[in-house]
Every structure is written in C-alpha cells, then in structure tokens.
Design a protein around this motif. Sequence first.
Motif, PDB file in Angstrom:
ATOM      1  N   ASP A 295      27.548 -24.634 -10.365  1.00 51.28           N
ATOM      2  CA  ASP A 295      27.392 -23.283  -9.832  1.00 51.28           C
ATOM      3  C   ASP A 295      26.676 -23.287  -8.482  1.00 51.28           C
ATOM      4  O   ASP A 295      25.783 -24.103  -8.233  1.00 51.28           O
ATOM      5  CB  ASP A 295      26.599 -22.418 -10.805  1.00 51.28           C
ATOM      6  N   TYR A 296      27.071 -22.340  -7.638  1.00 55.40           N
ATOM      7  CA  TYR A 296      26.370 -22.103  -6.385  1.00 55.40           C
ATOM      8  C   TYR A 296      25.168 -21.199  -6.643  1.00 55.40           C
ATOM      9  O   TYR A 296      25.208 -20.333  -7.515  1.00 55.40           O
ATOM     10  CB  TYR A 296      27.289 -21.419  -5.368  1.00 55.40           C
ATOM     11  N   ILE A 297      24.108 -21.405  -5.861  1.00 53.40           N
ATOM     12  CA  ILE A 297      22.962 -20.502  -5.918  1.00 53.40           C
ATOM     13  C   ILE A 297      22.863 -19.765  -4.580  1.00 53.40           C
ATOM     14  O   ILE A 297      23.206 -20.301  -3.528  1.00 53.40           O
ATOM     15  CB  ILE A 297      21.647 -21.252  -6.214  1.00 53.40           C
ATOM     16  N   LEU A 298      22.394 -18.543  -4.634  1.00 54.30           N
ATOM     17  CA  LEU A 298      22.220 -17.745  -3.427  1.00 54.30           C
ATOM     18  C   LEU A 298      20.987 -18.207  -2.663  1.00 54.30           C
ATOM     19  O   LEU A 298      19.912 -18.351  -3.239  1.00 54.30           O
ATOM     20  CB  LEU A 298      22.077 -16.270  -3.790  1.00 54.30           C
ATOM     21  N   ILE A 299      21.152 -18.444  -1.368  1.00 53.45           N
ATOM     22  CA  ILE A 299      19.999 -18.652  -0.494  1.00 53.45           C
ATOM     23  C   ILE A 299      19.514 -17.286  -0.008  1.00 53.45           C
ATOM     24  O   ILE A 299      18.389 -16.884  -0.267  1.00 53.45           O
ATOM     25  CB  ILE A 299      20.340 -19.567   0.690  1.00 53.45           C
ATOM     26  N   ALA A 300      20.392 -16.547   0.659  1.00 53.83           N
ATOM     27  CA  ALA A 300      20.036 -15.197   1.088  1.00 53.83           C
ATOM     28  C   ALA A 300      21.273 -14.472   1.582  1.00 53.83           C
ATOM     29  O   ALA A 300      22.284 -15.095   1.945  1.00 53.83           O
ATOM     30  CB  ALA A 300      18.972 -15.217   2.186  1.00 53.83           C
ATOM     31  N   SER A 301      21.167 -13.162   1.616  1.00 51.56           N
ATOM     32  CA  SER A 301      22.196 -12.290   2.167  1.00 51.56           C
ATOM     33  C   SER A 301      21.533 -11.381   3.192  1.00 51.56           C
ATOM     34  O   SER A 301      20.519 -10.733   2.889  1.00 51.56           O
ATOM     35  CB  SER A 301      22.838 -11.471   1.048  1.00 51.56           C
ATOM     36  N   TRP A 302      22.074 -11.333   4.418  1.00 50.48           N
ATOM     37  CA  TRP A 302      21.492 -10.571   5.519  1.00 50.48           C
ATOM     38  C   TRP A 302      22.489  -9.552   6.067  1.00 50.48           C
ATOM     39  O   TRP A 302      23.684  -9.828   6.144  1.00 50.48           O
ATOM     40  CB  TRP A 302      21.087 -11.504   6.663  1.00 50.48           C
ATOM     41  N   LYS A 303      21.957  -8.387   6.491  1.00 53.33           N
ATOM     42  CA  LYS A 303      22.750  -7.388   7.204  1.00 53.33           C
ATOM     43  C   LYS A 303      22.407  -7.465   8.693  1.00 53.33           C
ATOM     44  O   LYS A 303      21.247  -7.350   9.080  1.00 53.33           O
ATOM     45  CB  LYS A 303      22.425  -5.978   6.689  1.00 53.33           C
ATOM     46  N   ARG A 304      23.452  -7.664   9.507  1.00 53.98           N
ATOM     47  CA  ARG A 304      23.248  -7.723  10.960  1.00 53.98           C
ATOM     48  C   ARG A 304      23.718  -6.417  11.586  1.00 53.98           C
ATOM     49  O   ARG A 304      24.885  -6.031  11.434  1.00 53.98           O
ATOM     50  CB  ARG A 304      24.013  -8.898  11.560  1.00 53.98           C
ATOM     51  N   PRO A 305      22.845  -5.724  12.315  1.00 50.69           N
ATOM     52  CA  PRO A 305      23.226  -4.436  12.899  1.00 50.69           C
ATOM     53  C   PRO A 305      24.153  -4.601  14.100  1.00 50.69           C
ATOM     54  O   PRO A 305      24.278  -5.688  14.669  1.00 50.69           O
ATOM     55  CB  PRO A 305      21.880  -3.840  13.325  1.00 50.69           C
ATOM     56  N   LYS A 306      24.815  -3.499  14.435  1.00 51.16           N
ATOM     57  CA  LYS A 306      25.691  -3.447  15.613  1.00 51.16           C
ATOM     58  C   LYS A 306      26.756  -4.541  15.565  1.00 51.16           C
ATOM     59  O   LYS A 306      27.094  -5.150  16.582  1.00 51.16           O
ATOM     60  CB  LYS A 306      24.862  -3.535  16.898  1.00 51.16           C
ATOM     61  N   THR A 307      27.248  -4.802  14.381  1.00 53.47           N
ATOM     62  CA  THR A 307      28.204  -5.894  14.182  1.00 53.47           C
ATOM     63  C   THR A 307      29.256  -5.458  13.172  1.00 53.47           C
ATOM     64  O   THR A 307      28.918  -4.992  12.083  1.00 53.47           O
ATOM     65  CB  THR A 307      27.490  -7.160  13.643  1.00 53.47           C
ATOM     66  N   GLN A 308      30.508  -5.628  13.532  1.00 56.12           N
ATOM     67  CA  GLN A 308      31.614  -5.416  12.600  1.00 56.12           C
ATOM     68  C   GLN A 308      32.493  -6.653  12.673  1.00 56.12           C
ATOM     69  O   GLN A 308      33.399  -6.751  13.499  1.00 56.12           O
ATOM     70  CB  GLN A 308      32.402  -4.153  12.967  1.00 56.12           C
TER      71      GLN A 308
END
Length: 402
Positions: A295-308
């Motif tokens: 199984d994979y483990i999560l390191i992190a999830s980030w939201k980057r602004p002004k980005t699509q």
Amino acid sequence: MTDIQIPFGWNAYQSCSAVSCSYSYIQEQGVSYWSDSNIIISLFFYVAVAGAYDMSLLSDEVQREAEVLVSIPSIQYNYYARFNPDSLYLSIGSIQVKSPGYVHVYFKGTNSLVNRKAGDYPKLKSLVLSKVENVNAIQYVNEDFSSYFGRRGPSVHLNYQLESNYKIQQFYNEVTIPRFWDAVGTYAMAIGFSYGYFGMQVNSDSERRILFSVWSPQETDDPSQVLQENTVLLVSKGKNTVINSFGNEGSGGQSYLVYPWVAGVAYKFKLEGKPSSNGYSIFSAYFNDPTKSEDYILIASWKRPKTQSYLNNLHSFLENFSPENGHISRKAYFNNQKAINYQSKEIKVLSASFSYDETANQKQRLDYDGGVDDINGYYLRNCGFFNKTSVQYGDQFIKNKL
C-alpha cells in the motif's frame, strides 16, 4: 604562458584519516585553522591537455615552520613541502599528466619537523600552475562562480517525454539508490512537475526523509513575504508527516516524512494533480516501501492558489545539497514510470532527455553522467570528480522493454 591560481575555497574538501579529528575550516579565503595531522585536504582540477605542469602553493599566512605531504596517487607523486614564516609562496615541483581527466591532489600535515612551534599548519589559499600554455586546458570552479554551488557539484535531470501531455492526473516512478552511493546531501527527486518536487533525501548520518514541496505562485525566496492569497494550503497529511514552509529557492509549502529508507531498494512514488475550485489545484504525494507493504501512504496533499492545472513538465533529478560532500559521487536509477490521464487511461512514457544545471553548463564541474540500463531503468550520476562519459545536454534515452 599564464599562471593559473586554483582557489582552495572553491575546489577543496576535507576528510579524516582517524576515528575522530579536529576539523579545519574551508571558506572562500581558503583552508585555515588546520592543526590536526589526521586531516586530509583534497583539491581537484581538470586537465584537458596532457603534459608537464609546474605546481606551487600560495598561502596568506604561515604561522610556524611546518611540513605538508603533497600527493597525487594517480601518478605516484609525493612531495614534502616545507613551509617557513618567511615565504607565502612555495614551489612543489612538476607533475606529468599522461591523459586528460581530473587530478586529485591531497595535502596532509606531518609531525616530522623537530622542535616545531605550536600552532596551525599554513593557510592554503591557492594551488598555482605555472606557465600554462593553454588556459582552457585547466578547468576548475573559479572565483567568479558561486563557491557554494561549485562545491556542491552539478545537478543532473531526466525530462520525461510522454505520448501525450494532455491532462495527466497521476504519475508513478521508482527510485533506487545503489548501495554505497547514498552520501549525506543526496536528493534523488523522483517526480518533479511545474509546481513542486517529490523524492528522497539523505539529511545526515542518522536521518533520511521523503520530501514533498509545492511552490507558491508568488516569486520570493522569503516565505514571510508570501501574501495570504498566494499561500499554499495544506489539505491533508500523513500520520507522521512534518509540515513547514520553505524558502531560499522559491517559497511554498514543505512536507516530509522522516523515514529510514536504505540503499538498494526500489521505492515507489505516486503523484496526483488536478484542478479544484476557487482557482486552486490540488497536488498529493504518496510513497510506498515495497519491503513493508503493497500500500501507498500519504505524505501530504496541498492546494496551490491561482492555479488550474494537471501534472506537466514531469521530470526527475539528482543533486547534492551539502557543499562539504561534493567530492563524493552519487547515483540513482529511475524505473517503471507510468502516467495516467484524467480519464484513467494509461499514457506511454516514451523516453527521457538529459540536462544539467549552471554548474555544469558553465563547465565549473564536469563530473556528471546519465543514461539508460534496460534492467534498472534510467540513471543519473554526479559529483565525486570522476571523468564523465560522452553524454551531452539534450541526449535522449530510450528504455527497451524486455
């Protein structure tokens, strides 16, 4: 003919021949506070044209009468240089270089002089090559370049070519650092993209990390200057993941897992990226240790602004971030790449092209290499002052499926 001064502050390193040493200091001014005879100072330069070269040592302070053994093992050269406070310039003889390549010169203080005064060995400012006919025949990190980046050594990259770059939502890669190639300062970056990077580091003799960082859209090296509207926001993180901001090479959100990964194991990396709401995109990094679990483990999830954006500009690199260890070679293999688009369709990874940073581009350092091994995958190598192969910037590597 020209005299060439090779500065110790840009081209020298130190090691210890005993269990413990009282270390000297290598700064831009050169080698100073050097009193331990177990310390070995190593200086490196590249000779492109074979021939005879006269060498001298230039100091800016000789505190006491002292003797230093100067050796070049590759050509069986040994010379006992005797310093005295009356001279800052000392001829140390001539060497015969038989073929182009890096020359490794070692300096070790001795205790052979009787009734020597207490104090440090001479400060070493420059190694001087006298009456060189072709100045382009000698290459080294010069004083017009950054001593920090020069001593770190060149960074090298793999830039992946995909069958299609349209809306890539997931990318997989495997990284193996071979045994004995995992020196402190190594960063094998598994998956880089336009807005961040994800890979494995050797941070010290006792700590290793899995690192994932995402840049802010605001261009600054000072994270305290990032406006709230440009701040990268944490969505979620793994249980033991450490969260920070970072600076110096851009600014943004940093996440890492302290993890005792070992050389010789093919670790798996997965990155996901896709547009979100309110002008953000979300980028999530996952890591797998195949010796522990499937199984994979999560390191992190980030939201980057002004980005699509989905994932683009996919690449890997190998760097050394420790200037004190730029004389130690590193190597990493990158294998089994896979891309998945927004429709869950696998997209072929066709090849990888080779590139390098300004340290190599300006020919300050020539110790870099890259290529492909059909079993272990693409590879990168840097640092250590080895004599590079014929790899060129932009060379394409294609892995044949077995």
